[in-house]
Design an enzyme around this catalytic site. Sequence first.
Site, short mmCIF file in Angstrom:
data_model
loop_
_atom_site.label_atom_id
_atom_site.label_comp_id
_atom_site.label_asym_id
_atom_site.label_seq_id
_atom_site.Cartn_x
_atom_site.Cartn_y
_atom_site.Cartn_z
N SER A 25 0.64 -1.37 0.09
CA SER A 25 -0.07 0.04 -0.16
C SER A 25 1.00 1.38 -0.07
CB SER A 25 -0.83 0.00 1.28
OG SER A 25 -1.44 -1.26 1.55
N ARG A 46 7.10 -8.53 -4.83
CA ARG A 46 7.34 -9.99 -4.70
C ARG A 46 6.94 -10.84 -5.48
NH1 ARG A 46 6.80 -11.89 1.43
NH2 ARG A 46 4.76 -11.01 1.34
N LYS A 120 6.86 1.87 10.15
CA LYS A 120 6.51 2.14 11.52
C LYS A 120 6.46 1.06 12.33
CE LYS A 120 4.21 6.33 9.60
NZ LYS A 120 2.89 7.01 9.21
N GLY A 150 4.56 10.48 9.09
CA GLY A 150 3.69 11.74 9.20
C GLY A 150 2.46 10.93 9.06
N LYS A 205 2.44 5.09 17.75
CA LYS A 205 1.18 5.56 17.23
C LYS A 205 0.29 4.48 17.09
CE LYS A 205 1.16 5.57 12.81
NZ LYS A 205 0.18 4.64 11.96
N ASP A 258 0.46 12.18 13.07
CA ASP A 258 0.23 10.95 12.69
C ASP A 258 -0.81 10.03 13.62
OD1 ASP A 258 0.53 8.59 10.95
OD2 ASP A 258 2.40 7.96 11.61
N THR A 262 -4.19 8.29 12.32
CA THR A 262 -4.36 6.83 12.59
C THR A 262 -5.47 6.69 13.41
OG1 THR A 262 -1.82 6.81 12.43
CG2 THR A 262 -2.92 4.70 12.90
N1 LIG Z 1 -0.41 1.93 4.37
C1 LIG Z 1 -0.23 3.02 5.09
O1 LIG Z 1 -1.07 3.87 4.95
C2 LIG Z 1 1.29 3.45 5.81
C3 LIG Z 1 1.71 4.89 5.76
C4 LIG Z 1 2.66 5.11 6.30
C5 LIG Z 1 3.60 4.11 6.64
N2 LIG Z 1 3.30 2.56 6.47
C6 LIG Z 1 4.33 1.77 6.93
O2 LIG Z 1 4.87 1.23 5.85
C7 LIG Z 1 5.27 0.00 5.97
C8 LIG Z 1 4.63 -1.06 5.12
O3 LIG Z 1 3.36 -0.96 5.22
P1 LIG Z 1 2.36 -0.97 4.15
O4 LIG Z 1 1.06 -0.46 4.37
O5 LIG Z 1 2.83 -0.71 2.57
O6 LIG Z 1 2.03 -2.72 4.30
P2 LIG Z 1 1.25 -3.54 3.05
O7 LIG Z 1 0.85 -4.61 3.81
O8 LIG Z 1 0.38 -2.88 2.37
O9 LIG Z 1 2.41 -4.14 2.06
C9 LIG Z 1 3.41 -4.76 2.49
C10 LIG Z 1 4.54 -5.03 1.35
O10 LIG Z 1 5.77 -5.81 2.02
C11 LIG Z 1 5.80 -6.95 1.53
N3 LIG Z 1 5.81 -8.00 2.52
C12 LIG Z 1 4.89 -8.66 3.21
N4 LIG Z 1 5.56 -9.36 3.98
C13 LIG Z 1 7.08 -9.41 3.60
C14 LIG Z 1 7.96 -10.38 3.78
N5 LIG Z 1 7.90 -11.04 5.11
N6 LIG Z 1 9.35 -9.96 3.19
C15 LIG Z 1 9.17 -9.08 2.46
N7 LIG Z 1 8.17 -8.45 1.99
C16 LIG Z 1 7.02 -8.62 2.72
C17 LIG Z 1 4.25 -7.06 0.72
O11 LIG Z 1 4.47 -8.01 -0.47
C18 LIG Z 1 3.86 -5.76 0.30
O12 LIG Z 1 4.54 -5.25 -1.04
C19 LIG Z 1 4.84 -0.28 7.45
O13 LIG Z 1 5.84 -0.16 8.53
C20 LIG Z 1 3.57 0.77 7.95
O14 LIG Z 1 3.79 0.89 9.01
C21 LIG Z 1 2.00 2.48 5.97
O1 LIG Z 2 -3.04 1.59 8.39
P1 LIG Z 2 -2.03 1.77 9.58
O2 LIG Z 2 -2.66 1.98 10.93
O3 LIG Z 2 -0.77 1.22 9.49
O4 LIG Z 2 -1.74 3.46 9.54
C1 LIG Z 2 -1.03 3.85 8.45
C2 LIG Z 2 -0.35 5.47 8.53
O5 LIG Z 2 0.95 4.93 9.28
C3 LIG Z 2 -0.93 6.41 8.97
O6 LIG Z 2 0.15 7.44 8.57
#
Ligand SMILES: NC(=O)c1ccc[n+]([C@@H]2O[C@H](COP(=O)([O-])OP(=O)(O)OC[C@H]3O[C@@H](n4cnc5c(N)ncnc54)[C@H](O)[C@@H]3O)[C@@H](O)[C@H]2O)c1
Ligand SMILES: O=P(O)(O)OC[C@H](O)CO
Length: 346
Positions: A25, A46, A120, A150, A205, A258, A262
């Site tokens: 995402s 992947r 995060k 953020g 958070k 954030d 969240t």
């Molecule tokens: N989604 C949001 O709104 C958002 C916003 C800010 C920060 N984040 C942070 O970004 C990071 C990723 O979150 P996301 O929302 O993209 O997650 P997600 O679940 O949407 O995507 C995770 C990604 O990592 C890959 N993945 C999953 N398990 C794995 C593994 N064991 N080894 C390698 N790759 C793997 C998946 O294939 C996918 O591409 C987290 O730390 C999250 O807190 C997310």
């Molecule tokens: O969907 P969450 O709870 O991982 O939050 C997403 C982002 O960290 C918001 O900034």
Amino acid sequence: MRHSPVLTTTSRQRPARAAVFSAGSWGTALGKVLADTGSDVVLHARRGKIADGINTRRRNPRYFPDIELPPTLTATTDPAAALDGADYLVLSIPAQSLRNNLAAWAPHIDPHTVVVSLMKGIEQGTGKRASEVISEVTGIPAGRIAVLSGPNLAREVITGQPAAATIACPDEEAARRFQAACRTPYFRPYTTADVIGCELGGAVKNVIALAVGIATGMGLGHNTTATIITRGLAETTRLATALAAHPATLAGLAGLGDLVATCSSPLSRNRTFGTHLGRGLTVAQATATTRQTTEGVKSAQAILDLAHTHDIDMPITSVVTALLHEKITLDEAATVLLQRPPKPEH
Ligand SMILES: NC(=O)c1ccc[n+]([C@@H]2O[C@H](COP(=O)([O-])OP(=O)(O)OC[C@H]3O[C@@H](n4cnc5c(N)ncnc54)[C@H](O)[C@@H]3O)[C@@H](O)[C@H]2O)c1
Ligand SMILES: O=P(O)(O)OC[C@H](O)CO
């Protein structure tokens, strides 16, 4: 290894190249931000199906099938190809999977590539922040490791809704270059040197959002959730400042900003997970309904361990951790928090 200068879109020599690992995402959303600024972006996916969808239909079929991606954003399943000539390696995978994955990718990282963590979470067992894990695994100096954090719910960002973020790096120039590389009319990044504050604000958070979700799921109202948010910020700030963060960071986008986003949004995976628990689902049942990364569930214990090591009181994190381990019930959780000895607010 290539020795190319790190360029920005403002240099006018060539667009910056960003390798975003992975195509989940937030990786996809931030990849679009970078592409919208003029960078050439390669997402590392992947699964071949996701890379194919991005390359042939300009869609990420799993995460954002409804969003058209720009042609300057492509994808590959080959980490070496993604990293070839990259000015930036942007890491957006679950925090607990960082160490092992990065060890495999590290040999392909150029000597001038700046690594940017979007993660995060806090590593279980070590209590390390992502930037610490990156430094340990790759040996890259701190000035080439940045953090972006953020109020950035991925779906809101990828649909172009206005948002801001903080980019933290001890090297101001590196932070400014990445700021230029992801500044769009809808996305406004600020810079800071406070890496610790940004990373702890982002990780804690998620645990506080679990608590808000639990309260919401139990049918409790805004007085309760506002209290959790406010006292959650107080315990986040206690921990972060004990670890040398600047208090202003916790009052800024990577802290309060954030936390509010969240804890308020049904788009949050952490808040949603908490809501399931508050409605009476077990941790296993809530996990079964969750398809995406929920960092707070995995990081809560690591954050609590960090707090114990530094003798910091984190009552909300402590209660959420006990609930996640099913050591207390929902009713007991409220009692534990409310019947603590009275004390001054500050
Ligand atoms: N989604 C949001 O709104 C958002 C916003 C800010 C920060 N984040 C942070 O970004 C990071 C990723 O979150 P996301 O929302 O993209 O997650 P997600 O679940 O949407 O995507 C995770 C990604 O990592 C890959 N993945 C999953 N398990 C794995 C593994 N064991 N080894 C390698 N790759 C793997 C998946 O294939 C996918 O591409 C987290 O730390 C999250 O807190 C997310
Ligand atoms: O969907 P969450 O709870 O991982 O939050 C997403 C982002 O960290 C918001 O900034």
